[in-house]
Design an enzyme around this catalytic site. Structure first.
Site, PDB file in Angstrom:
ATOM      1  N   SER A   1      15.777  54.370  21.333  1.00  0.00           N
ATOM      2  CA  SER A   1      16.159  53.720  22.321  1.00  0.00           C
ATOM      3  C   SER A   1      17.112  54.835  23.834  1.00  0.00           C
ATOM      4  O   SER A   1      16.752  55.925  23.753  1.00  0.00           O
ATOM      5  CB  SER A   1      15.150  52.730  22.604  1.00  0.00           C
ATOM      6  OG  SER A   1      14.023  52.092  23.140  1.00  0.00           O
TER       7      SER A   1
ATOM      8  N   ASP B   1       4.889  52.761  17.400  1.00  0.00           N
ATOM      9  CA  ASP B   1       6.402  52.129  18.463  1.00  0.00           C
ATOM     10  C   ASP B   1       5.589  51.223  19.558  1.00  0.00           C
ATOM     11  O   ASP B   1       4.611  52.399  20.149  1.00  0.00           O
ATOM     12  CB  ASP B   1       6.942  52.531  18.561  1.00  0.00           C
ATOM     13  CG  ASP B   1       8.066  52.442  19.028  1.00  0.00           C
ATOM     14  OD1 ASP B   1       8.082  51.954  20.311  1.00  0.00           O
ATOM     15  OD2 ASP B   1       9.123  53.311  19.389  1.00  0.00           O
TER      16      ASP B   1
ATOM     17  N   HIS C   1       9.175  50.005  16.411  1.00  0.00           N
ATOM     18  CA  HIS C   1      10.950  50.465  17.173  1.00  0.00           C
ATOM     19  C   HIS C   1      11.944  49.791  16.775  1.00  0.00           C
ATOM     20  O   HIS C   1      12.973  49.875  17.663  1.00  0.00           O
ATOM     21  CB  HIS C   1      10.826  50.071  18.731  1.00  0.00           C
ATOM     22  CG  HIS C   1      11.252  50.674  19.853  1.00  0.00           C
ATOM     23  ND1 HIS C   1      11.367  51.926  19.803  1.00  0.00           N
ATOM     24  CD2 HIS C   1      12.795  50.087  20.475  1.00  0.00           C
ATOM     25  CE1 HIS C   1      11.788  51.751  21.204  1.00  0.00           C
ATOM     26  NE2 HIS C   1      12.423  50.886  21.309  1.00  0.00           N
TER      27      HIS C   1
HETATM   28  N1  LIG Z   1      13.245  42.168  24.532  1.00  0.00           N
HETATM   29  C1  LIG Z   1      12.610  43.008  24.457  1.00  0.00           C
HETATM   30  C2  LIG Z   1      12.920  44.114  23.156  1.00  0.00           C
HETATM   31  C3  LIG Z   1      13.912  44.415  23.637  1.00  0.00           C
HETATM   32  C4  LIG Z   1      14.215  45.860  22.119  1.00  0.00           C
HETATM   33  O1  LIG Z   1      13.229  45.538  21.516  1.00  0.00           O
HETATM   34  N2  LIG Z   1      15.209  45.656  21.870  1.00  0.00           N
HETATM   35  C5  LIG Z   1      15.047  47.649  21.281  1.00  0.00           C
HETATM   36  C6  LIG Z   1      15.449  48.831  21.834  1.00  0.00           C
HETATM   37  S1  LIG Z   1      14.837  48.961  23.100  1.00  0.00           S
HETATM   38  C7  LIG Z   1      14.705  49.724  23.965  1.00  0.00           C
HETATM   39  O2  LIG Z   1      15.854  50.357  24.034  1.00  0.00           O
HETATM   40  C8  LIG Z   1      16.225  46.982  19.623  1.00  0.00           C
HETATM   41  O3  LIG Z   1      17.295  47.833  19.538  1.00  0.00           O
HETATM   42  N3  LIG Z   1      16.921  46.024  20.565  1.00  0.00           N
HETATM   43  C9  LIG Z   1      17.023  44.936  18.919  1.00  0.00           C
HETATM   44  C10 LIG Z   1      17.060  44.662  17.493  1.00  0.00           C
HETATM   45  O4  LIG Z   1      17.882  44.212  16.585  1.00  0.00           O
HETATM   46  O5  LIG Z   1      15.492  45.137  17.512  1.00  0.00           O
HETATM   47  C11 LIG Z   1      11.143  42.297  24.707  1.00  0.00           C
HETATM   48  O6  LIG Z   1      10.822  41.434  24.655  1.00  0.00           O
HETATM   49  O7  LIG Z   1       9.997  43.002  24.305  1.00  0.00           O
END
Ligand SMILES: N[C@@H](CCC(=O)N[C@@H](CSC=O)C(=O)NCC(=O)O)C(=O)O
Length: 284
Positions: free
Chosen positions: A150, A229, A262
């Protein structure tokens, strides 16, 4: 470099580390997996693969959730996962948004005040960290691969294209492929880089690819993308990277996976393919 904790894993070891970064001007954290062959006395320098995580992540996310250590142990690959932003810069409003500021450094050197003092993730990840790793650990700086997810996929693609020769292999999971054309990228670039659109384009993977005179990774780039996603259409836009690669003859394996979202269940499903892809390239 200080080792904060050490955890045996698959015959090797996971390390959580901190060092005083000159590039950032603050202590920075990263995690490392050393495979069994790298923890023996007098171990030779190993190929290493750096993973750039996404928004809201830390140096722990990849080590805890991606499920990479078993195969990295088999392949003799060192894994490195840097934090995703400076911590302790104390910029006003730094923690007000999950997609800008803390946990959202976007792997660039900010040029706008007040961010430009410490938000210098590109210099840290692409320059300072490889040198530190080669000095402190059994890492061969001439055999580095780069991948990410991402925002970290954007980081992997752009740093690899902006620093030719630094990273020998390149892949990504659900990368932000055209940050000048998506809300996450527009917000980050306006904040960190100001209004200069040429500066934005210099950190956009699709624009950087279109500007190449030939394929920068002739052996190919691997990208995996889930079709369930929720960020795909608005934020990620892999079709724009696909077009840019075609324009310059860059081989791209872009795999679209029905049913995957995602998150780290998606990433861990295809992690082994990425590790083997990098191990092949780094051995060549
Ligand atoms: N808080 C957000 C969601 C944040 C999220 O999905 N972060 C992803 C990366 S998104 C792009 O860089 C991630 O890898 N999160 C860590 C995990 O453990 O999944 C929302 O409210 O949508």
């Amino acid at each position: 470099m200080e080792i904060l904790s050490r955890h045996a894993a698959f015959g090797g070891v996971v390390l959580f580390c901190r060092h005083d970064s000159k590039a950032i001007g603050l202590p920075m954290r990263f995690s490392v997996f050393l495979p069994p062959s790298a923890v023996v006395e007098g171990a030779a320098p190993h190929a290493a693969l750096m993973y750039l995580a996404g928004l809201t992540c830390t140096e722990e996310t990849f080590m805890a959730k991606a499920g990479a250590q078993r195969v990295a142990a088999e392949l003799g690959l060192v894994l490195v996962a840097p934090d995703t932003s400076p911590r302790g810069a104390n910029v006003e409003g730094e923690s007000a948004h999950w997609d800008f500021g803390l946990g959202a450094g976007f792997y660039l050197d900010a040029t706008e005040a007040p961010w430009r003092t410490h938000y210098r993730m590109e210099s840290w990840v692409a320059d300072e960290l490889p040198t530190l790793l080669a000095r402190e650990l059994p890492v061969d700086a001439a055999r580095l691969g780069l991948f990410g997810h991402s925002m970290g996929g954007h980081g992997a693609l752009t740093l690899a294209l902006r620093h030719p020769g630094r990273f020998r292999t390149l892949s990504a999971f659900a990368p932000i492929c055209a940050p000048t054309q998506c809300p996450w990228g527009e917000k980050a670039f306006r904040g960190y880089l100001g209004q200069d659109l040429a500066a934005w384009r210099a950190h956009d993977a699709s624009e950087l690819m279109r500007g190449q005179s030939g394929p920068p990774y002739p052996a190919g780039i691997l990208v995996d993308q889930g079709l369930d996603d929720k960020f795909l259409a608005e934020q990620l836009k892999p079709e724009l990277l696909e077009v840019a690669c075609a324009e310059v003859g860059q081989p791209l394996t872009l795999r679209r996976h029905a049913g995957y979202d995602h998150g780290y269940y998606f990433i861990s499903t295809f992690m082994e393919d990425h590790l083997r892809f990098h191990a092949r390239g780094l051995a060549a």
